[in-house]
Design a protein around this motif. Structure first.
Motif, short mmCIF file in Angstrom:
data_model
loop_
_atom_site.label_atom_id
_atom_site.label_comp_id
_atom_site.label_asym_id
_atom_site.label_seq_id
_atom_site.Cartn_x
_atom_site.Cartn_y
_atom_site.Cartn_z
N ALA A 135 0.83 -1.21 0.00
CA ALA A 135 0.00 0.00 0.00
C ALA A 135 0.86 1.26 0.00
O ALA A 135 0.61 2.20 -0.76
N ARG A 136 1.89 1.29 0.84
CA ARG A 136 2.78 2.47 0.90
C ARG A 136 3.46 2.70 -0.45
O ARG A 136 3.60 3.84 -0.90
N GLN A 137 3.90 1.62 -1.08
CA GLN A 137 4.56 1.75 -2.39
C GLN A 137 3.59 2.27 -3.44
O GLN A 137 3.96 3.11 -4.26
N ALA A 138 2.36 1.79 -3.43
CA ALA A 138 1.36 2.27 -4.39
C ALA A 138 1.11 3.76 -4.20
O ALA A 138 1.01 4.51 -5.18
N ILE A 139 1.03 4.20 -2.96
CA ILE A 139 0.79 5.62 -2.67
C ILE A 139 1.95 6.47 -3.18
O ILE A 139 1.75 7.56 -3.73
N GLN A 140 3.17 5.97 -3.03
CA GLN A 140 4.35 6.74 -3.45
C GLN A 140 4.57 6.74 -4.96
O GLN A 140 5.17 7.67 -5.49
N THR A 141 4.07 5.73 -5.66
CA THR A 141 4.41 5.60 -7.08
C THR A 141 3.23 5.78 -8.04
O THR A 141 3.46 6.12 -9.20
N GLN A 142 2.02 5.55 -7.60
CA GLN A 142 0.89 5.64 -8.52
C GLN A 142 0.35 7.07 -8.60
O GLN A 142 0.36 7.80 -7.60
N PRO A 143 -0.13 7.45 -9.78
CA PRO A 143 -0.68 8.80 -9.92
C PRO A 143 -1.97 8.96 -9.11
O PRO A 143 -2.69 8.00 -8.86
N GLY A 144 -2.21 10.19 -8.67
CA GLY A 144 -3.43 10.50 -7.94
C GLY A 144 -3.33 10.36 -6.44
O GLY A 144 -4.28 10.66 -5.72
N TRP A 145 -2.20 9.91 -5.94
CA TRP A 145 -2.04 9.69 -4.50
C TRP A 145 -1.20 10.77 -3.82
O TRP A 145 -0.90 10.67 -2.63
N LYS A 146 -0.83 11.84 -4.52
CA LYS A 146 0.06 12.86 -3.96
C LYS A 146 -0.44 13.42 -2.62
O LYS A 146 0.36 13.58 -1.69
N PRO A 147 -1.73 13.72 -2.43
CA PRO A 147 -2.18 14.25 -1.14
C PRO A 147 -2.00 13.27 0.03
O PRO A 147 -2.04 13.67 1.19
N TYR A 148 -1.77 12.00 -0.25
CA TYR A 148 -1.63 10.98 0.79
C TYR A 148 -0.17 10.66 1.11
O TYR A 148 0.11 9.91 2.04
N ARG A 149 0.75 11.24 0.36
CA ARG A 149 2.16 10.88 0.51
C ARG A 149 2.80 11.42 1.78
O ARG A 149 3.83 10.94 2.19
N ASN A 150 2.19 12.40 2.42
CA ASN A 150 2.78 12.95 3.63
C ASN A 150 2.14 12.40 4.91
O ASN A 150 2.45 12.83 6.01
N VAL A 151 1.25 11.42 4.78
CA VAL A 151 0.57 10.82 5.93
C VAL A 151 1.37 9.61 6.41
O VAL A 151 1.80 8.78 5.61
N THR A 152 1.57 9.53 7.72
CA THR A 152 2.23 8.36 8.30
C THR A 152 1.18 7.27 8.51
O THR A 152 0.30 7.40 9.35
N LEU A 153 1.25 6.22 7.72
CA LEU A 153 0.31 5.11 7.80
C LEU A 153 1.01 3.95 8.50
O LEU A 153 2.04 3.48 8.04
N ASP A 154 0.43 3.51 9.64
CA ASP A 154 1.11 2.48 10.40
C ASP A 154 0.19 1.37 10.92
O ASP A 154 0.67 0.40 11.49
N THR A 155 -1.12 1.49 10.72
CA THR A 155 -2.03 0.52 11.32
C THR A 155 -3.08 0.05 10.32
O THR A 155 -3.65 0.85 9.59
N LEU A 156 -3.33 -1.26 10.33
CA LEU A 156 -4.40 -1.85 9.53
C LEU A 156 -5.50 -2.34 10.47
O LEU A 156 -5.21 -2.87 11.55
N LYS A 157 -6.74 -2.15 10.06
CA LYS A 157 -7.88 -2.65 10.83
C LYS A 157 -8.93 -3.16 9.85
O LYS A 157 -9.26 -2.50 8.87
N LEU A 158 -9.45 -4.33 10.14
CA LEU A 158 -10.51 -4.90 9.31
C LEU A 158 -11.70 -3.95 9.28
O LEU A 158 -12.13 -3.44 10.32
N TYR A 159 -12.22 -3.68 8.10
CA TYR A 159 -13.40 -2.84 7.96
C TYR A 159 -14.63 -3.71 7.74
O TYR A 159 -15.63 -3.57 8.42
#
Length: 143
Positions: free
Chosen positions: A58-82
């Motif tokens: 997920a982190r790699q997709a955010i850093q490399t795929q187009p359209g994710w620029k606003p999410y690149r500065n967020v520290t993502l560290d936790t997964l939770k089942l939705y």
């Protein structure tokens, strides 16, 4: 060639093998503003992919795929089942605030071990922001 009606009795969570599942990751930028974007991963092997590896993907997709620029500065560290396919969904539109046992803390466990199946949805977020939101679960849309 199978027709659409051949699969009408097959539940979507078992329609694909565990070695080729489709998973949706809800990337949450802000709980307060309900800022979220979904990342759909296809052909994911639930039997070999670990929780830690899913975070990396997920982190790699955010850093490399187009359209994710606003999410690149967020520290993502936790997964939770939705939610799981055909399961109940929460009434909260941004994250499931119930069931803290659904937080996936052990990065070494495989997705199959923690109950993932085809069409599982999981939230990926900053744990500190999540804890603050749990203490005061108001959104800017409520004002």
């Amino acid at each position: 060639m199978p027709s659409y009606t051949d699969f009408s009795d097959v539940l979507t969570n078992v329609a694909r093998p565990r070695t080729s599942a489709i998973i949706t990751i809800r990337i949450i930028k802000s709980f307060q503003y309900r800022t979220e974007r979904s990342l759909v991963l296809q052909d994911l092997n639930l039997e070999t992919t670990t929780i830690g590896r899913l975070k990396e993907i997920a982190r790699q997709a955010i850093q490399t795929q187009p359209g994710w620029k606003p999410y690149r500065n967020v520290t993502l560290d936790t997964l939770k089942l939705y939610s799981r396919a055909h399961g109940a969904k929460t009434t909260n539109l941004i994250i499931n605030l119930d069931n803290d046992d659904w937080i996936l803390d052990d990065d070494s466990k495989t997705l199959a071990e923690v109950g993932f199946e085809n069409e599982t949805e999981v939230s990926f977020f900053n744990r500190e922001l999540y804890e603050a939101f749990r203490q005061n679960p108001e959104t800017s849309w409520d004002a």
